[in-house]
Design a protein around this motif. Structure first.
Motif, short mmCIF file in Angstrom:
data_model
loop_
_atom_site.label_atom_id
_atom_site.label_comp_id
_atom_site.label_asym_id
_atom_site.label_seq_id
_atom_site.Cartn_x
_atom_site.Cartn_y
_atom_site.Cartn_z
N LEU A 1 0.84 -1.19 0.00
CA LEU A 1 0.00 0.00 0.00
C LEU A 1 0.88 1.24 0.00
N GLU A 2 0.68 2.10 -0.97
CA GLU A 2 1.45 3.34 -1.06
C GLU A 2 0.89 4.37 -0.07
N ILE A 3 1.78 4.98 0.68
CA ILE A 3 1.38 5.96 1.69
C ILE A 3 2.00 7.32 1.34
N ASP A 4 1.16 8.34 1.27
CA ASP A 4 1.67 9.69 1.00
C ASP A 4 2.37 10.26 2.24
N ASN A 5 3.50 10.90 2.01
CA ASN A 5 4.25 11.60 3.07
C ASN A 5 4.79 10.67 4.15
#
Length: 264
Positions: free
Chosen positions: A73-77
């Motif tokens: 899962l890609e997580i921003d910041n």
């Protein structure tokens, strides 16, 4: 005359020192710039699910095979999240590894052992240890984050007839098992083709070759084969992707500690 000579010599030494400092800063700036391009080129994929095989080879050349799945899962910041589930053979079936990568703070990592029916937390100071008996360390499973390293540009060169940038990245985490890593980035897509890992004695420990790159979503490049060779023990681990899909609808609650025990 002696005073003039000493003054000139001192001035020359200062000039050389300033020049060297300027070169180092330039190399750091370019290294960081290329690292940012690498990060940017591998962003926007949202989530993924992959099926893989893991081949373990010992120093005598004997091999054993495992099958596993990885959800990401890609997580921003912040760093990305990942869940690895082993399906075969029987002695590792149901073992699950949860990784919450972070940009600044130490990664959070847990391992579920079905035989013991308990979740084990991986301490930050132990992340240099081998993952499931492979040549990959726990810290190798973390997502690539700019804040984890300082970068230095070394040169433009060729690797297997491909133009590349050679960088050196130094982990900032005091518990890292590496003093530095040398990374060969492809000029075409800014993804690594080869990585050398140096141990705490600054001796070459292992090399990673990333092969069979394929493009997904018209912009994301991923290597379908990763070969990690330990040059000190002569052991090797090969990870081969057999299926990879993106944007499958995974959410944050698919990557909490409860997901370890219910992983199937």
């Amino acid at each position: 005359m002696k005073i003039i000579f000493k003054t000139a010599l001192a001035a020359g030494l200062v000039a050389v020192s300033l020049l060297n400092s300027t070169i180092v800063l330039a190399d750091q700036d370019k290294g960081l710039e290329l690292a940012k391009l690498r990060k940017q080129a591998d962003s926007g994929w949202q989530d993924s699910q992959a099926s893989l095989t893991m081949e373990l080879k010992n120093a005598a050349g004997d091999t054993s095979l495992r099958k596993l799945r990885i959800k990401s899962l890609e997580i921003d910041n912040d760093g990305d999240k990942g869940l690895t589930i082993f399906d075969t053979p029987r002695d590792v079936k149901g073992t699950a590894f949860l990784n919450h990568s972070h940009a600044v703070e130490p990664d959070d990592q847990w391992l579920y052992l079905p035989a013991l029916k308990r979740v084990k937390r991986i301490a930050s100071r132990n992340k240099s240890g081998p993952f499931m008996g492979s040549e990959f360390a726990y810290e190798d499973l973390s997502s690539f984050e700019l804040e984890k390293y300082t970068f230095h540009f070394i040169e433009e060169t060729m690797l297997d007839n491909q133009p590349v940038y050679l960088l050196e990245q130094v982990p900032v985490d005091r518990y890292s098992g590496y003093t530095k890593q040398r990374v060969w980035l492809a000029k075409t897509h800014y993804q690594p083709l080869k990585v050398e890992y140096y141990d705490r004695k600054n001796t070459l420990l292992k090399t990673l070759e990333l092969q069979d790159y394929q493009q997904y979503l018209d912009k994301i490049w991923r290597a379908n084969k990763l070969v990690m060779n330990n040059v000190q023990t002569q052991k090797a681990t090969t990870l081969t992707t057999t299926e990879l899909v993106f944007k499958t609808g995974l959410r944050g609650n698919d990557f909490n500690k409860a997901s370890l025990k219910r992983a199937r």
